[in-house]
Design a protein around this motif. Sequence first.
Motif, mmCIF file in Angstrom:
data_model
loop_
_atom_site.group_PDB
_atom_site.id
_atom_site.type_symbol
_atom_site.label_atom_id
_atom_site.label_comp_id
_atom_site.label_asym_id
_atom_site.label_seq_id
_atom_site.Cartn_x
_atom_site.Cartn_y
_atom_site.Cartn_z
ATOM 1 N N ASN A 20 0.821 -1.217 0.000
ATOM 2 C CA ASN A 20 0.000 0.000 0.000
ATOM 3 C C ASN A 20 0.856 1.268 0.000
ATOM 4 O O ASN A 20 0.764 2.100 0.894
ATOM 5 C CB ASN A 20 -0.964 0.003 1.188
ATOM 6 C CG ASN A 20 -2.035 -1.073 1.069
ATOM 7 O OD1 ASN A 20 -2.243 -1.637 0.002
ATOM 8 N ND2 ASN A 20 -2.711 -1.358 2.161
ATOM 9 N N SER A 49 -0.816 -5.756 -1.630
ATOM 10 C CA SER A 49 -1.381 -4.407 -1.507
ATOM 11 C C SER A 49 -2.854 -4.395 -1.913
ATOM 12 O O SER A 49 -3.276 -5.100 -2.837
ATOM 13 C CB SER A 49 -0.607 -3.424 -2.392
ATOM 14 O OG SER A 49 0.730 -3.287 -1.966
ATOM 15 N N THR A 50 -3.623 -3.546 -1.221
ATOM 16 C CA THR A 50 -5.049 -3.417 -1.527
ATOM 17 C C THR A 50 -5.381 -2.073 -2.167
ATOM 18 O O THR A 50 -6.542 -1.790 -2.446
ATOM 19 C CB THR A 50 -5.886 -3.591 -0.241
ATOM 20 O OG1 THR A 50 -5.453 -2.633 0.744
ATOM 21 C CG2 THR A 50 -5.728 -4.996 0.322
ATOM 22 N N ASP A 51 -4.376 -1.235 -2.395
ATOM 23 C CA ASP A 51 -4.591 0.046 -3.068
ATOM 24 C C ASP A 51 -4.203 -0.110 -4.544
ATOM 25 O O ASP A 51 -4.296 -1.200 -5.103
ATOM 26 C CB ASP A 51 -3.811 1.169 -2.372
ATOM 27 C CG ASP A 51 -2.299 0.945 -2.409
ATOM 28 O OD1 ASP A 51 -1.863 -0.090 -2.974
ATOM 29 O OD2 ASP A 51 -1.553 1.799 -1.900
ATOM 30 N N LYS A 98 -1.861 -12.500 -1.024
ATOM 31 C CA LYS A 98 -2.318 -11.674 0.089
ATOM 32 C C LYS A 98 -1.126 -11.257 0.936
ATOM 33 O O LYS A 98 -0.023 -11.794 0.786
ATOM 34 C CB LYS A 98 -3.339 -12.419 0.940
ATOM 35 C CG LYS A 98 -2.850 -13.716 1.551
ATOM 36 C CD LYS A 98 -3.979 -14.368 2.349
ATOM 37 C CE LYS A 98 -3.514 -15.695 2.964
ATOM 38 N NZ LYS A 98 -4.602 -16.338 3.748
#
Length: 237
Positions: free
Chosen positions: A13, A45-47, A70
């Motif tokens: 992120n 990352s989740t962004d 993940k």
Amino acid sequence: MKYEFTIIVPVYNEEDNLDRVEKELSDYIKIASKKTKILFVNDGSTDKSQQIIEEICKRNEHFNFIQFVKNKGLSAAIKAGFDYADTELVGYIDSDLQTSPQDFNLLLQNIGKYDLVTGVRANRKDSFVKNMSSKIANSIRRAFTHDGMDDTGCPLKVIKTDYAKRIPMFKGLHRFLPAMILLQNGKIIQVPVQHFPRIAGNAKFGLWNRLLGPLADCFAYLWMKKKYINYEVINKS
């Protein structure tokens, strides 16, 4: 093209930092004392980090990436970088760029007779709490490991890849890399490097990660030291 040095860049992120990472690492490659390539390790990352990483790699021939399914943590990202590295030397730098890629040349000057060269952050630009917790954590680790290192958390290191690949990584072990090289009868040294304040993004480590967590990891290290297998081959056919 024969590369000599892989720089691992763990990413979690960091979408606001990646354009600057691209520029600074591209600038470094032009002056690097070894033929250098970059390996992003996207730690789940989740962004928009992955999208940006792929764009960077498309327009830069010296940049590559691997992406985790993940988030697995910094130690896992560093281990993956070690596993995928195919150069004689490997290093890493955090994507927050609180250290300068240009200082890799200072570390590379010493890697000839040493097996790990780590930076030690001079004039740290962190908060009082972060600085004090890091100093305490480092003093505790030195008491356990006797590695003589003042700043094992510095995110700027160069390691001979054959040593790096033999490190049996576990969660939190990125703080013990010098000690793990010593277990292999390797030689280590620390070199002062620049340090800068974080410009964008958020720190991934709080008080627990910097102080209480590493204390528990010290006991894991002692167990590993007791059980560690090290051998030398004198001859083969």
